[in-house]
Design an enzyme around this catalytic site. Structure first.
Site, PDB file in Angstrom:
ATOM      1  N   HIS A 357      48.462 -29.238  28.584  1.00 15.44           N
ATOM      2  CA  HIS A 357      48.779 -27.936  29.187  1.00 15.44           C
ATOM      3  C   HIS A 357      50.259 -27.593  29.176  1.00 15.44           C
ATOM      4  CE1 HIS A 357      44.757 -27.156  30.962  1.00 15.44           C
ATOM      5  NE2 HIS A 357      44.703 -28.477  31.003  1.00 15.44           N
ATOM      6  N   LYS A 545      53.197 -15.411  39.921  1.00 15.50           N
ATOM      7  CA  LYS A 545      52.979 -16.727  39.301  1.00 15.50           C
ATOM      8  C   LYS A 545      53.936 -17.692  39.966  1.00 15.50           C
ATOM      9  CE  LYS A 545      54.043 -14.809  35.268  1.00 15.50           C
ATOM     10  NZ  LYS A 545      53.076 -15.215  34.287  1.00 15.50           N
ATOM     11  N   ARG A 546      53.773 -18.991  39.704  1.00 18.03           N
ATOM     12  CA  ARG A 546      54.738 -19.955  40.242  1.00 18.03           C
ATOM     13  C   ARG A 546      56.141 -19.600  39.776  1.00 18.03           C
ATOM     14  NH1 ARG A 546      52.908 -24.769  42.568  1.00 18.03           N
ATOM     15  NH2 ARG A 546      55.117 -25.263  42.747  1.00 18.03           N
ATOM     16  N   LYS A 551      59.706 -19.008  33.340  1.00 16.80           N
ATOM     17  CA  LYS A 551      58.884 -17.797  33.520  1.00 16.80           C
ATOM     18  C   LYS A 551      59.761 -16.559  33.725  1.00 16.80           C
ATOM     19  CE  LYS A 551      55.043 -20.483  35.523  1.00 16.80           C
ATOM     20  NZ  LYS A 551      53.852 -20.261  34.684  1.00 16.80           N
ATOM     21  N   THR A 653      47.333 -17.406  32.292  1.00 16.86           N
ATOM     22  CA  THR A 653      45.991 -16.900  32.561  1.00 16.86           C
ATOM     23  C   THR A 653      46.068 -15.658  33.442  1.00 16.86           C
ATOM     24  OG1 THR A 653      45.901 -18.636  34.240  1.00 16.86           O
ATOM     25  CG2 THR A 653      44.629 -19.001  32.239  1.00 16.86           C
ATOM     26  N   LYS A 657      43.963 -11.954  33.497  1.00 18.58           N
ATOM     27  CA  LYS A 657      43.364 -11.331  34.688  1.00 18.58           C
ATOM     28  C   LYS A 657      43.828  -9.893  34.825  1.00 18.58           C
ATOM     29  CE  LYS A 657      43.248 -15.848  36.788  1.00 18.58           C
ATOM     30  NZ  LYS A 657      44.071 -16.828  37.492  1.00 18.58           N
TER      31      LYS A 657
HETATM   32  C1  26V Z   1      53.214 -30.826  36.728  1.00 20.13           C
HETATM   33  C2  26V Z   1      53.333 -31.703  37.772  1.00 20.13           C
HETATM   34  C3  26V Z   1      54.441 -32.658  37.761  1.00 20.13           C
HETATM   35  C4  26V Z   1      54.776 -33.213  39.125  1.00 20.13           C
HETATM   36  C5  26V Z   1      53.579 -33.578  39.936  1.00 20.13           C
HETATM   37  C6  26V Z   1      52.541 -32.504  40.038  1.00 20.13           C
HETATM   38  C7  26V Z   1      52.399 -31.668  38.815  1.00 20.13           C
HETATM   39  C8  26V Z   1      51.337 -30.789  38.726  1.00 20.13           C
HETATM   40  C9  26V Z   1      51.225 -29.934  37.648  1.00 20.13           C
HETATM   41  C10 26V Z   1      52.169 -29.939  36.661  1.00 20.13           C
HETATM   42  C11 26V Z   1      52.122 -28.939  35.555  1.00 20.13           C
HETATM   43  C12 26V Z   1      51.025 -29.130  34.616  1.00 20.13           C
HETATM   44  C13 26V Z   1      51.056 -28.161  33.497  1.00 20.13           C
HETATM   45  C14 26V Z   1      50.480 -26.781  33.781  1.00 20.13           C
HETATM   46  O1  26V Z   1      50.161 -26.419  34.878  1.00 20.13           O
HETATM   47  N1  26V Z   1      50.367 -26.008  32.738  1.00 20.13           N
HETATM   48  C15 26V Z   1      49.849 -24.648  32.778  1.00 20.13           C
HETATM   49  O2  26V Z   1      48.480 -24.716  32.423  1.00 20.13           O
HETATM   50  C16 26V Z   1      47.856 -23.436  32.394  1.00 20.13           C
HETATM   51  C17 26V Z   1      46.390 -23.667  32.099  1.00 20.13           C
HETATM   52  O3  26V Z   1      46.227 -24.206  30.837  1.00 20.13           O
HETATM   53  C18 26V Z   1      48.520 -22.566  31.354  1.00 20.13           C
HETATM   54  O4  26V Z   1      47.923 -21.290  31.373  1.00 20.13           O
HETATM   55  C19 26V Z   1      50.012 -22.433  31.641  1.00 20.13           C
HETATM   56  O5  26V Z   1      50.636 -21.716  30.611  1.00 20.13           O
HETATM   57  C20 26V Z   1      50.624 -23.814  31.775  1.00 20.13           C
HETATM   58  O6  26V Z   1      51.972 -23.723  32.202  1.00 20.13           O
END
Ligand code: 26V
Length: 809
Positions: A357, A545-546, A551, A653, A657
């Site tokens: 992701h 968004k976050r 972003k 995503t 939406k």
């Molecule tokens: C990173 C971390 C690192 C520290 C601990 C917790 C944690 C939790 C999540 C993440 C990020 C993971 C990557 C992510 O969220 N990617 C997003 O995934 C979406 C669904 O595929 C996508 O639409 C977004 O573009 C993408 O940024």
């Protein structure tokens, strides 16, 4: 049984009396919420039992979607809608003088995820059940979800989200299905009589994994799948220990506390990934419980021999977070089931599939060898062996790639590289949008692609149109159905039929009036939450968004400042009024992100209170962005800001939406924006800025100098200097960090570089908006082409290309 208002009311009264000890007349909103949930749960339970029975008889492979996050939000309306009870329930509540919305919003929004990745998992479960696939989610029942955001003087503060404070009516605890997860201890090796090595463990710390099941209902069908959330508890035999001294008693409490921490809270997605021990404990806890559970279910149905596990089960891992699934499945097959390494490897690599992701290097998971060795000694031995065999394989079978070994080794520089482990140990690696998958293949994971080209594939993300259109925007849904009939609900690709109405004046009027109604509703919400009155005729320009630097919420607020400066210079400037709507959480330790939130607030307070601006601009920041808030904003959005630095947003995503709700995208050629553009065409989207090749080229070869832009573009210099001197803050120092970061770290996300094309694009937006007929046609085209972005399409692709399964009859 078909309900009437009367019979539904009777049933409600009965539930209220039995479960809550109240009459209909006495019942408050909370009572009604629990009573309605009980009625829905009763229906679901019946289907749940039948679905499980069906799956037991059925030969189809079961899908297990393992994810550290499921951002499910509220379930009430979704569940009522799926069992066909939503309309009658609404009518009944209204007949009782209650506002259904108020009743349903008693449910705590379940925030067991950070953002896109967690919400995707929730949309997937909805599509899997609605399309009648045998697939289940497996996650953690965090006691605390993602923090609640409050803003105090423009600063974000975080509050714990204790979402289980009140009973959660959708979950069922199933203690009899608990499993044990082992940490630490010592590994012993023995030679069997036939000289095969065997492993046993001693002195491990045991944690009890207790499942809580949440039903996942399909839309108007008989399927109810399961989201199984695991809770970490003290093993039963330890929980009633009699402490013979005070110190032992406290030690015992301490021990219990540290075990319960494992499912204590969700880690917030950070700017910089950090390998925290508690996080890896969470990951192993989830993976071990899930795989033991899969094996137990397999054996119940198919007997003891696990050599055909991959024919009956497939595990999709959501990012690398559950990638210990690879060594854990190996461990169970070898140590418990007495498989040889080769047999275990074959079954494991035929069972596990991995979704990537992100390509952001700062987000890649790596764990220190020492940590894993201490915490999971047997798992470490297996990872070590996986790495040995993998590197040896390259050395002997791919001599041309020998110099790439340090780049692909699972263990390198005393760290375990989880993405490499996931690629090596799985049969499928997918990205989440075309561009993202190409970047994985050609850059980020190139040596792996050279080794295993057939593992790599793309599955462009999707969203459930049932929640994100049918449920959140009933008026638009009705307008659509009146035009093209209801088939789009089951076959979202049918939305394309709306193109026939793009010259139909009454239809365009309906589309416009629905949007206007939704804008009024959002304006009311904004008024009640912020006290600010917004102009419902202004353009609703939305970025939700976050908060991440990539972003580029900063670019958006620069646009606001630019317009403000223009109006100050020329108060009679003919500008279509705009309302900029932001919502975003920043990770608690992400300094830059928090600075941007503060900047948005300070700009808002200057702009919103400036009489001279004459209500032409308003800046709104809605706090505590979550699924429920998104559901309120999205139907009212007219412009969807998808302005990430090209190459950085894997898919996005929210873009889908808002498109589905008739908003136009202002976006870079990044993630799924490209696929949106390919469908709607250049005339129905506002694309601007550097493309991914240009960005990647700058990163590789240099050639960009942010200071040049600062010195040559007066508009940029003015804004930057305003930050410097505190034009948007009480103290002079307020936004110096942003200023220095941009100029002395050379604007790593190309905000200044893309500023000019962004402004120009927004001028085009403005001209387009002035021609309302043209705008409405664009809006129709966006809705019409959004069918592709239903997660139903995505799930059909996973099912046919990766999981190799068919719907259950
Ligand atoms: C990173 C971390 C690192 C520290 C601990 C917790 C944690 C939790 C999540 C993440 C990020 C993971 C990557 C992510 O969220 N990617 C997003 O995934 C979406 C669904 O595929 C996508 O639409 C977004 O573009 C993408 O940024």
């Amino acid at each position: 049984m078909e309900y009437t208002v009367e019979t539904f009311q009777d049933h409600l009264a009965e539930k209220l009396k039995k479960d809550r000890g109240r009459t209909l007349q006495e019942a408050n909103e909370k009572d009604l919420y629990y009573a309605v949930a009980a009625i829905a749960q009763e229906r679901l339970n019946e289907k749940w039992v039948n679905t499980r029975e069906k799956y037991k008889q059925n030969e189809e492979r079961q899908v297990y979607y393992i994810s550290m996050e499921f951002l499910i939000g509220r379930l009430m309306e979704n569940n009522l809608m799926n069992c066909g009870l939503l309309d009658i329930c609404n009518k009944t509540l209204i007949s009782l003088g209650k506002d259904p919305e108020k009743v349903y919003s008693q449910e705590h929004d379940a925030g067991l995820g950070n953002g896109g990745l967690g919400r995707l998992a929730a949309c997937f479960l909805d599509s899997i059940a609605s399309l009648r696939y045998a697939g289940h989610g497996s996650g953690i029942r965090y006691r605390y979800g993602l923090f609640e955001q409050r803003i105090i003087h423009g600063n974000q503060v975080e509050l714990p989200d204790y979402w289980l404070k009140e009973d959660y009516p959708w979950e069922t605890r199933r203690p009899e299905e608990s499993l044990t997860v082992h940490f630490g201890g010592e590994v012993h090796m023995h030679h069997r009589a036939d000289n095969v090595l065997e492993f046993s463990y001693e002195d491990t710390d045991e944690v009890r994994a207790v499942p809580y099941d949440v039903p996942v209902s399909g839309y108007h069908n008989d399927v109810v799948n399961t989201l199984r959330l695991w809770s970490a508890e003290l093993p039963e035999q330890e929980s009633d220990i009699l402490a013979e001294s005070e110190s032992k008693y406290y030690h015992h409490l301490d021990h219990m506390h540290s075990i319960e921490q494992i499912s204590g809270f969700l880690y917030p997605d950070d700017s910089q990934y950090e390998g925290k021990e508690l996080r890896i404990k969470q990951q192993y806890f989830l993976v071990s419980a899930t795989i033991q559970n899969i094996i137990r279910e397999f054996k119940e149905k198919n007997g003891r021999d696990l050599h055909k596990l991959h024919e009956k089960a497939v595990i999709q891992i959501n990012d690398t977070h559950p990638s210990l699934a690879v060594p854990e499945l190996m461990r169970i097959l070898m140590d418990n089931e007495k498989f040889s390494w080769e047999d275990a490897w074959e079954v494991t690599t035929k069972t596990i599939a991995y979704t990537n992701h992100t390509t952001l290097s700062e987000a890649l998971e790596k764990w220190p060898v020492e940590m894993i060795k201490n915490l999971l000694p047997r798992i470490y031995m297996i990872i070590y062996e996986i790495n040995e065999r993998f590197c040896r394989g390259i050395w002997f079978d791919h001599p041309e790639l020998r110099d790439k070994i340090p780049e692909v080794a699972v263990i390198a520089d005393d760290q375990i590289h989880m993405a490499r482990l996931a690629i090596v140990g799985s049969f499928s690696v997918n990205g989440v949008a075309q561009l993202h998958t190409e970047i994985l293949k050609k850059k980020e994971m190139k040596p792996f692609y050279d080794l295993f080209p057939s593992k790599f594939n793309n599955k462009t993300n999707g969203i459930t149109h049932r929640r994100w259109l049918l449920q959140v925007n009933p008026a638009l849904s009705q307008t659509i159905t009146e035009a093209i009939g209801p088939q789009w609900i089951r076959q979202p690709a049918k939305l394309i039929g709306l193109m026939r109405y793009s010259n139909d004046r009454p239809f365009l009027d309906d589309i416009a009036s629905v949007k206007h109604q939704n804008k009024l509703a959002l304006a009311e919400l904004i008024k009640s939450r912020t006290g600010i009155t917004i102009n419902e005729h202004s353009i609703f320009d939305v970025q939700i968004k976050r908060l991440h630097e990539y972003k580029r919420q900063l670019l958006n607020i620069f646009h606001v400042i630019y317009l403000y400066n223009e109006l100050k210079d020329n108060p009679s400037l003919d500008l279509t009024p705009r309302t900029f709507i932001f919502a975003a959480k920043a990770a608690p330790s992400y300094h830059m992100a928090k600075e941007v939130i503060k900047l948005i607030h300070h700009v808002a307070s200057v702009v919103n209170h400036d009489k001279e601006i004459n209500d032409k601009l308003k800046v709104i920041f809605l706090e505590n962005y979550n699924v429920s808030l998104a559901e309120k904003i999205i139907p009212a959005a007219e412009l969807s800001e998808q302005i990430s630095t090209a190459s950085k947003e894997a898919s996005g995503t929210g873009n889908m939406k808002m498109m589905m709700n008739g908003a136009m995208t202002v976006g870079t050629l990044d993630g799924a924006n490209i696929e949106i553009k390919d469908l709607v065409g250049d005339d129905n989207i506002f694309i601007f800025g550097l493309n991914s090749e240009q960005v990647l080229d700058y990163y590789a070869n240099g050639g960009y100098n942010a200071k040049d832009i600062y010195h040559t573009d007066e508009r940029v210099r003015r804004i930057m200097d305003q930050l410097q001197v505190g034009a948007f803050g009480s103290q002079e120092i307020e936004f110096k960090d942003i200023f220095y970061h941009m100029l002395y770290h050379n604007d790593p996300y190309f905000v200044l570089k893309d500023f000019d094309p962004y402004i120009e694009t927004h001028e085009l937006v403005e001209r387009s908006y002035r021609n309302q007929e043209y705008w409405q046609k664009m809006s129709v085209a966006n809705i019409a082409y959004s069918g592709k972005f239903s997660s139903d399409r995505t799930i059909h692709e996973y099912a046919s290309d990766i999981w190799k399964i068919k719907p259950v009859k």
